[in-house]
Design a protein around this motif. Structure first.
Motif, short mmCIF file in Angstrom:
data_model
loop_
_atom_site.label_atom_id
_atom_site.label_comp_id
_atom_site.label_asym_id
_atom_site.label_seq_id
_atom_site.Cartn_x
_atom_site.Cartn_y
_atom_site.Cartn_z
N SER A 49 25.75 -0.34 13.69
CA SER A 49 25.24 0.87 14.33
C SER A 49 24.26 1.65 13.48
O SER A 49 23.70 2.63 13.93
N ASP A 50 24.03 1.23 12.23
CA ASP A 50 23.10 1.94 11.37
C ASP A 50 21.69 1.85 11.94
O ASP A 50 21.26 0.78 12.37
N PRO A 51 20.95 2.95 11.95
CA PRO A 51 19.57 2.88 12.44
C PRO A 51 18.72 2.08 11.47
O PRO A 51 19.03 1.98 10.30
N PRO A 52 17.60 1.49 11.97
CA PRO A 52 16.73 0.73 11.08
C PRO A 52 16.08 1.62 10.03
O PRO A 52 15.97 2.78 10.19
N SER A 64 0.82 -1.21 0.00
CA SER A 64 0.00 0.00 0.00
C SER A 64 0.85 1.26 0.00
O SER A 64 0.61 2.18 -0.77
N ALA A 65 1.84 1.30 0.88
CA ALA A 65 2.70 2.48 0.98
C ALA A 65 3.82 2.46 -0.06
O ALA A 65 4.52 3.45 -0.23
N ARG A 66 4.01 1.30 -0.72
CA ARG A 66 5.11 1.11 -1.67
C ARG A 66 6.44 1.48 -1.00
O ARG A 66 7.21 2.31 -1.49
N ARG A 67 6.65 0.83 0.10
CA ARG A 67 7.83 1.12 0.92
C ARG A 67 8.49 -0.19 1.34
O ARG A 67 7.82 -1.14 1.73
N LEU A 68 9.82 -0.19 1.28
CA LEU A 68 10.59 -1.35 1.72
C LEU A 68 11.26 -1.01 3.04
O LEU A 68 11.91 0.03 3.18
N PHE A 69 11.10 -1.90 4.00
CA PHE A 69 11.81 -1.78 5.27
C PHE A 69 12.73 -2.99 5.37
O PHE A 69 12.28 -4.13 5.24
N ALA A 70 14.01 -2.74 5.59
CA ALA A 70 14.98 -3.82 5.71
C ALA A 70 15.77 -3.62 7.00
O ALA A 70 16.03 -2.50 7.42
N PRO A 73 24.29 -11.89 6.97
CA PRO A 73 24.68 -10.93 5.94
C PRO A 73 23.48 -10.27 5.28
O PRO A 73 22.43 -10.90 5.10
N PHE A 74 23.62 -9.00 4.96
CA PHE A 74 22.62 -8.25 4.22
C PHE A 74 23.39 -7.25 3.36
O PHE A 74 23.86 -6.24 3.85
N LEU A 75 23.55 -7.59 2.11
CA LEU A 75 24.29 -6.76 1.16
C LEU A 75 23.29 -6.10 0.23
O LEU A 75 22.26 -6.68 -0.10
N PHE A 76 23.59 -4.87 -0.20
CA PHE A 76 22.68 -4.25 -1.14
C PHE A 76 23.39 -3.35 -2.13
O PHE A 76 24.52 -2.90 -1.92
N VAL A 77 22.70 -3.12 -3.23
CA VAL A 77 23.12 -2.21 -4.29
C VAL A 77 22.03 -1.15 -4.38
O VAL A 77 20.84 -1.49 -4.48
N ALA A 78 22.41 0.11 -4.34
CA ALA A 78 21.45 1.20 -4.46
C ALA A 78 21.89 2.13 -5.58
O ALA A 78 22.92 2.79 -5.46
N LYS A 79 21.13 2.14 -6.64
CA LYS A 79 21.38 3.01 -7.79
C LYS A 79 20.07 3.69 -8.13
O LYS A 79 19.00 3.22 -7.73
N PRO A 80 20.12 4.76 -8.90
CA PRO A 80 18.86 5.44 -9.24
C PRO A 80 17.83 4.51 -9.90
O PRO A 80 16.64 4.63 -9.65
#
Length: 190
Positions: A187-190, A110-116, A125-132
């Motif tokens: 230490s990254d916030p959720p 509904s919100a079209r939102r991802l929470f990880a 492990p939780f690896l990610f790639v963030a590009k436009p």
């Protein structure tokens, strides 16, 4: 990623505009609830929230009881469903209640939102790639390296440092050995 989840697999996805889509995949290693009902990606009863989860929530039984007392209904005996219900009740603060080792993502249709989120000690492990044009995540480098547009360019210094002192790890910092990939810090916030 078959070796990470030999007990099953699943996928879910939707296009929510002409230019945007989301897809979630999962390889399953059955530990707590062995039934098909506990397969992932897992949706809540309404179909609004979709979860993919790697790990174990050690206090899921206590959380399940607390959530039941608040009116939650469960269809499985899995810790995965406890994460979904906890997110629905406590939002992103749900992670402050989890005792365990985990990496997970929840898509809100509904919100079209991802929470990880990732456990406090970074055990899973939780690896990610963030590009436009792309956001992708996985629990292994090689899963992300198969994606179009993800570079195999790497940091020679990090590789040499790891080769001479393996205790430093390849992803002990936010930036990983691969230029395009990031690993959230403890230490990254959720």
């Amino acid at each position: 990623m078959f070796h990470r989840g030999p007990d099953g697999y699943g996928q879910w996805g939707e296009a929510y505009s002409e230019r945007h889509a989301v897809a979630i995949g999962h390889r399953r290693l059955s530990i707590i609830d062995l039934s098909d009902a506990a397969s992932q990606p897992m949706a809540d009863a309404s179909g609004r929230y979709w979860l993919t989860f790697n790990g174990e929530i050690y206090n899921y039984i206590e959380l399940r009881d607390e959530l039941k007392a608040m009116g939650a209904r469960f269809r499985t005996a899995s810790d995965s469903e406890v994460i979904l219900e906890a997110y629905k009740v406590w939002g992103t603060d749900c992670v402050t209640r989890f005792n365990g080792m985990y990496g997970f993502a929840i898509w809100d249709t509904s919100a079209r939102r991802l929470f990880a989120a990732r456990d406090r000690f970074g055990e899973k492990p939780f690896l990610f790639v963030a590009k436009p044009e792309l956001f992708a995540f996985a629990s292994e480098y090689k899963a992300l390296l198969t994606m179009p547009g993800v570079s195999r360019a790497h940091d020679d210094f990090r590789l040499l440092r790891f080769a001479t002192n393996p205790s430093t790890g390849l992803d002990g910092e936010r930036q990983t050995v691969f230029d395009d990939m990031v690993c959230p810090l403890k230490s990254d916030p959720p």
